[in-house]
Design a protein around this motif. Structure first.
Motif, PDB file in Angstrom:
ATOM      1  N   VAL A 343     -34.879  -2.194 -22.097  1.00 28.96           N
ATOM      2  CA  VAL A 343     -35.502  -1.174 -21.251  1.00 28.96           C
ATOM      3  C   VAL A 343     -35.653   0.135 -22.029  1.00 28.96           C
ATOM      4  O   VAL A 343     -34.684   0.641 -22.602  1.00 28.96           O
ATOM      5  CB  VAL A 343     -34.665  -0.942 -19.976  1.00 28.96           C
ATOM      6  N   PHE A 344     -36.870   0.668 -22.031  1.00 27.59           N
ATOM      7  CA  PHE A 344     -37.157   1.905 -22.750  1.00 27.59           C
ATOM      8  C   PHE A 344     -37.799   2.911 -21.799  1.00 27.59           C
ATOM      9  O   PHE A 344     -38.802   2.590 -21.161  1.00 27.59           O
ATOM     10  CB  PHE A 344     -38.130   1.653 -23.907  1.00 27.59           C
ATOM     11  N   PRO A 345     -37.255   4.115 -21.688  1.00 24.35           N
ATOM     12  CA  PRO A 345     -37.949   5.142 -20.906  1.00 24.35           C
ATOM     13  C   PRO A 345     -39.171   5.640 -21.679  1.00 24.35           C
ATOM     14  O   PRO A 345     -39.129   5.783 -22.907  1.00 24.35           O
ATOM     15  CB  PRO A 345     -36.900   6.245 -20.755  1.00 24.35           C
ATOM     16  N   TYR A 346     -40.257   5.855 -20.984  1.00 21.28           N
ATOM     17  CA  TYR A 346     -41.483   6.351 -21.600  1.00 21.28           C
ATOM     18  C   TYR A 346     -41.234   7.713 -22.242  1.00 21.28           C
ATOM     19  O   TYR A 346     -40.548   8.577 -21.689  1.00 21.28           O
ATOM     20  CB  TYR A 346     -42.581   6.458 -20.555  1.00 21.28           C
ATOM     21  N   SER A 347     -41.805   7.916 -23.413  1.00 24.28           N
ATOM     22  CA  SER A 347     -41.681   9.173 -24.143  1.00 24.28           C
ATOM     23  C   SER A 347     -43.062   9.695 -24.484  1.00 24.28           C
ATOM     24  O   SER A 347     -43.902   8.958 -25.010  1.00 24.28           O
ATOM     25  CB  SER A 347     -40.868   8.951 -25.426  1.00 24.28           C
ATOM     26  N   GLU A 348     -43.317  10.944 -24.171  1.00 20.77           N
ATOM     27  CA  GLU A 348     -44.606  11.565 -24.496  1.00 20.77           C
ATOM     28  C   GLU A 348     -44.770  11.656 -26.010  1.00 20.77           C
ATOM     29  O   GLU A 348     -43.879  12.160 -26.710  1.00 20.77           O
ATOM     30  CB  GLU A 348     -44.675  12.976 -23.909  1.00 20.77           C
ATOM     31  N   ARG A 349     -45.884  11.198 -26.524  1.00 24.86           N
ATOM     32  CA  ARG A 349     -46.149  11.285 -27.959  1.00 24.86           C
ATOM     33  C   ARG A 349     -47.428  12.070 -28.180  1.00 24.86           C
ATOM     34  O   ARG A 349     -48.488  11.754 -27.608  1.00 24.86           O
ATOM     35  CB  ARG A 349     -46.301   9.874 -28.579  1.00 24.86           C
ATOM     36  N   PRO A 350     -47.362  13.119 -28.994  1.00 23.03           N
ATOM     37  CA  PRO A 350     -48.543  13.957 -29.241  1.00 23.03           C
ATOM     38  C   PRO A 350     -49.714  13.135 -29.768  1.00 23.03           C
ATOM     39  O   PRO A 350     -49.544  12.230 -30.592  1.00 23.03           O
ATOM     40  CB  PRO A 350     -48.043  14.945 -30.304  1.00 23.03           C
ATOM     41  N   GLY A 351     -50.900  13.439 -29.259  1.00 24.66           N
ATOM     42  CA  GLY A 351     -52.112  12.797 -29.743  1.00 24.66           C
ATOM     43  C   GLY A 351     -52.440  11.473 -29.096  1.00 24.66           C
ATOM     44  O   GLY A 351     -53.485  10.886 -29.400  1.00 24.66           O
ATOM     45  N   THR A 352     -51.576  10.974 -28.207  1.00 22.81           N
ATOM     46  CA  THR A 352     -51.847   9.687 -27.575  1.00 22.81           C
ATOM     47  C   THR A 352     -52.715   9.873 -26.335  1.00 22.81           C
ATOM     48  O   THR A 352     -52.661  10.900 -25.650  1.00 22.81           O
ATOM     49  CB  THR A 352     -50.547   8.974 -27.170  1.00 22.81           C
ATOM     50  N   ALA A 353     -53.509   8.839 -26.026  1.00 22.08           N
ATOM     51  CA  ALA A 353     -54.422   8.900 -24.883  1.00 22.08           C
ATOM     52  C   ALA A 353     -53.688   8.951 -23.549  1.00 22.08           C
ATOM     53  O   ALA A 353     -54.243   9.397 -22.541  1.00 22.08           O
ATOM     54  CB  ALA A 353     -55.356   7.688 -24.915  1.00 22.08           C
ATOM     55  N   ALA A 354     -52.420   8.519 -23.536  1.00 21.10           N
ATOM     56  CA  ALA A 354     -51.653   8.511 -22.288  1.00 21.10           C
ATOM     57  C   ALA A 354     -51.482   9.910 -21.710  1.00 21.10           C
ATOM     58  O   ALA A 354     -51.289  10.069 -20.497  1.00 21.10           O
ATOM     59  CB  ALA A 354     -50.284   7.876 -22.520  1.00 21.10           C
ATOM     60  N   LEU A 355     -51.544  10.917 -22.542  1.00 30.64           N
ATOM     61  CA  LEU A 355     -51.352  12.287 -22.069  1.00 30.64           C
ATOM     62  C   LEU A 355     -52.461  12.728 -21.116  1.00 30.64           C
ATOM     63  O   LEU A 355     -52.309  13.733 -20.407  1.00 30.64           O
ATOM     64  CB  LEU A 355     -51.278  13.248 -23.263  1.00 30.64           C
ATOM     65  N   LYS A 356     -53.552  11.981 -21.061  1.00 31.04           N
ATOM     66  CA  LYS A 356     -54.655  12.309 -20.148  1.00 31.04           C
ATOM     67  C   LYS A 356     -54.446  11.712 -18.757  1.00 31.04           C
ATOM     68  O   LYS A 356     -55.190  12.022 -17.830  1.00 31.04           O
ATOM     69  CB  LYS A 356     -55.976  11.798 -20.728  1.00 31.04           C
ATOM     70  N   ILE A 357     -53.438  10.833 -18.620  1.00 31.43           N
ATOM     71  CA  ILE A 357     -53.161  10.201 -17.325  1.00 31.43           C
ATOM     72  C   ILE A 357     -52.403  11.201 -16.453  1.00 31.43           C
ATOM     73  O   ILE A 357     -51.365  11.723 -16.880  1.00 31.43           O
ATOM     74  CB  ILE A 357     -52.357   8.901 -17.520  1.00 31.43           C
ATOM     75  N   PRO A 358     -52.843  11.482 -15.237  1.00 31.19           N
ATOM     76  CA  PRO A 358     -52.289  12.599 -14.472  1.00 31.19           C
ATOM     77  C   PRO A 358     -50.902  12.380 -13.872  1.00 31.19           C
ATOM     78  O   PRO A 358     -50.127  13.319 -13.775  1.00 31.19           O
ATOM     79  CB  PRO A 358     -53.333  12.833 -13.371  1.00 31.19           C
ATOM     80  N   TYR A 359     -50.557  11.191 -13.412  1.00 25.19           N
ATOM     81  CA  TYR A 359     -49.295  11.002 -12.689  1.00 25.19           C
ATOM     82  C   TYR A 359     -48.119  11.007 -13.664  1.00 25.19           C
ATOM     83  O   TYR A 359     -48.053  10.184 -14.581  1.00 25.19           O
ATOM     84  CB  TYR A 359     -49.314   9.691 -11.899  1.00 25.19           C
ATOM     85  N   ILE A 360     -47.168  11.928 -13.469  1.00 24.33           N
ATOM     86  CA  ILE A 360     -46.029  12.083 -14.371  1.00 24.33           C
ATOM     87  C   ILE A 360     -44.738  11.746 -13.624  1.00 24.33           C
ATOM     88  O   ILE A 360     -44.499  12.226 -12.518  1.00 24.33           O
ATOM     89  CB  ILE A 360     -45.951  13.520 -14.928  1.00 24.33           C
TER      90      ILE A 360
END
Length: 457
Positions: A343-360
């Motif tokens: 199990v891995f908690p999601y981690s924000e990574r600079p430059g990834t497309a996931a940062l455009k997804i609104p629900y945090i």
């Protein structure tokens, strides 16, 4: 041409973060340095060279890399410090700014690490000078990361790790690995077979196939992963193979059938990344399958190999993972006959497309969701182990400190403990028949007793 005379009698300290592939590569670096006359520094000894192989799959991993670099610089004052790996590729400028670092090598350059080390070493300021050696940074753009650094190494463990593939073409929205390791590439089947034969000649009995996306094997050579499996299976002195990780969409029925009914040495042990059991989240991640395909693969494995160990990677708290989406994941994993969850908690990574997804998802909610799945994993692993109590099994044992219990794994990856009173030095790297008993004191292994050691190989 590398002048190895400059390295004679020098010592090196190694530190690795991240995946099995990184550990395999570091072990190979150590072997290459030993061939140049560099010995591994003893515990507590100040080394002449420090090599740090880094990971950057999460922000936590990047932070651990920075901490490790600072720590080794303090522990080995005056050492020549080399930093390579994914963090070095993605954040070369940041790494080069850390005091004490002498050489930064990206993913393309580490294939010729010794050449760069030799060149940079020759530029060092003589001992006693007040100067600082020039920083050397080597970093190729992702599109230029094309080299493949072979690695088949044992390190300090019984198992060998054979690197069969590197890089990834998938570009999932949350992931930086394609930017850190480049596009998918691989060596030939023939070259990998030769490395397996060499491992066998050195006494190796088990090989783990490693890579970034190993099911994608063949992009470089036009070969197929199933053909690699069959060719390695013919290296008879290797008794066991394990496949480190396979994407669900690349885990073919042909491969499952071969491992179940035709393979001599590939174990009933699979590791499959799910990441999410919600189709909504899988689409946001740009994964290449849906939950039904994943479920079908698990059920196919279990129908062909009922005792197979199946480990699963799952990410919690990714962008877009609403409580309803998480519940879909929890329910899917509860219903499926999987063995263990990583199990891995999601981690924000600079430059990834996931940062455009609104629900945090909040950090607190990630922790709660992680605990839910970790508890589920503990229960499933416990039940899997318990179902094998009283059975006979074949175990490959690993060396233990004097007076300590020996450990090893069954064919289907159950960890086994042999009490100190039964352990013998000559059991190291031997395949032995055992009777599986109850759980050990820490409940992370089954106690065992030797049935016979006449079948040592």
């Amino acid at each position: 041409m590398i002048d190895s005379s400059a390295f004679q009698g020098k010592s090196a300290a190694f530190f690795t973060l991240g995946c099995k592939l990184n550990f395999s590569e570091t072990s190979t670096f150590g072997t290459l340095l030993r061939e140049m006359g560099v010995r591994t520094a003893a515990k507590g000894e100040q080394a002449d060279i420090c090599l740090i192989n880094t990971c950057s799959v999460t922000e936590v991993a990047s932070r651990k890399c920075r901490q490790a670099i600072h720590r080794l610089v303090r522990q080995h004052p005056g050492a020549f410090v080399v930093v390579t790996g994914c963090y070095a590729q993605l954040e070369a400028d940041e790494v080069s700014g850390i005091e004490g670092v002498d050489l930064v090598l990206g993913s393309n350059e580490k294939a010729t690490l010794l050449q760069f080390l030799s060149e940079a070493w020759s530029q060092r300021v003589p001992t006693g000078s007040n100067g600082k050696p020039a920083m050397v940074v080597r970093q190729s753009h992702v599109k230029d990361i094309k080299t493949f650094a072979p690695s088949c190494s044992r390190g300090n463990r019984t198992r060998y790790f054979l690197k069969v593939q590197d890089g990834c073409d998938y570009f999932c929205t949350y992931c930086t690995i394609p930017f850190a390791r480049g596009f998918s590439r691989n060596p030939t089947i023939a070259s990998l077979v030769e490395q397996a034969k060499q491992a066998a000649a050195e006494g190796g009995k088990e090989i783990v196939l490693t890579g970034v996306n190993i099911g994608d094997f063949g992009k470089t050579t036009g070969e197929r992963f199933i053909d690699l499996v069959k060719a390695l299976d013919d290296v008879e002195d290797i008794c066991r193979y394990r496949i480190s990780s396979l994407e669900p969409d690349l885990l073919t029925d042909e491969l499952i059938d071969y491992c179940a009914h035709h393979s001599r040495a590939f174990m009933p042990h699979f590791h499959i990344p799910l990441q999410s059991g919600s189709d909504t989240v899988l689409k946001l991640m740009h994964r290449h399958y849906d939950r039904q395909l994943f479920a079908d693969k698990i059920l196919k494995i279990k129908s062909e190999m009922p005792d197979a160990f199946i480990g699963i990677d799952v990410m919690v708290g990714s962008r877009g993972e609403t409580p309803e989406c998480f519940e879909e994941t929890r329910q899917l994993l509860t219903d499926l006959p999987v063995t263990q969850l990583h199990v891995f908690p999601y981690s924000e990574r600079p430059g990834t497309a996931a940062l455009k997804i609104p629900y945090i998802v909040t950090a607190q909610e990630k922790r709660l969701r992680s605990k839910v799945l970790l508890d589920l994993s503990d229960n499933k692993t416990h039940d899997f182990y318990a179902a094998h109590i009283g059975q006979e099994a074949e175990v490959l044992f690993e060396k233990a400190p004097r007076g300590k219990a020996m450990h090893g794994f069954t064919r289907n990856y159950i960890r086994v403990e042999l009490p100190p009173v039964l352990a013998r030095p000559d059991y190291d790297n031997q395949l032995l028949r055992v009777r599986l008993g109850d759980f050990n004191a820490t409940r992370d292994a089954l106690r065992a007793s030797i049935i016979t050691d006449d079948n040592q190989q």
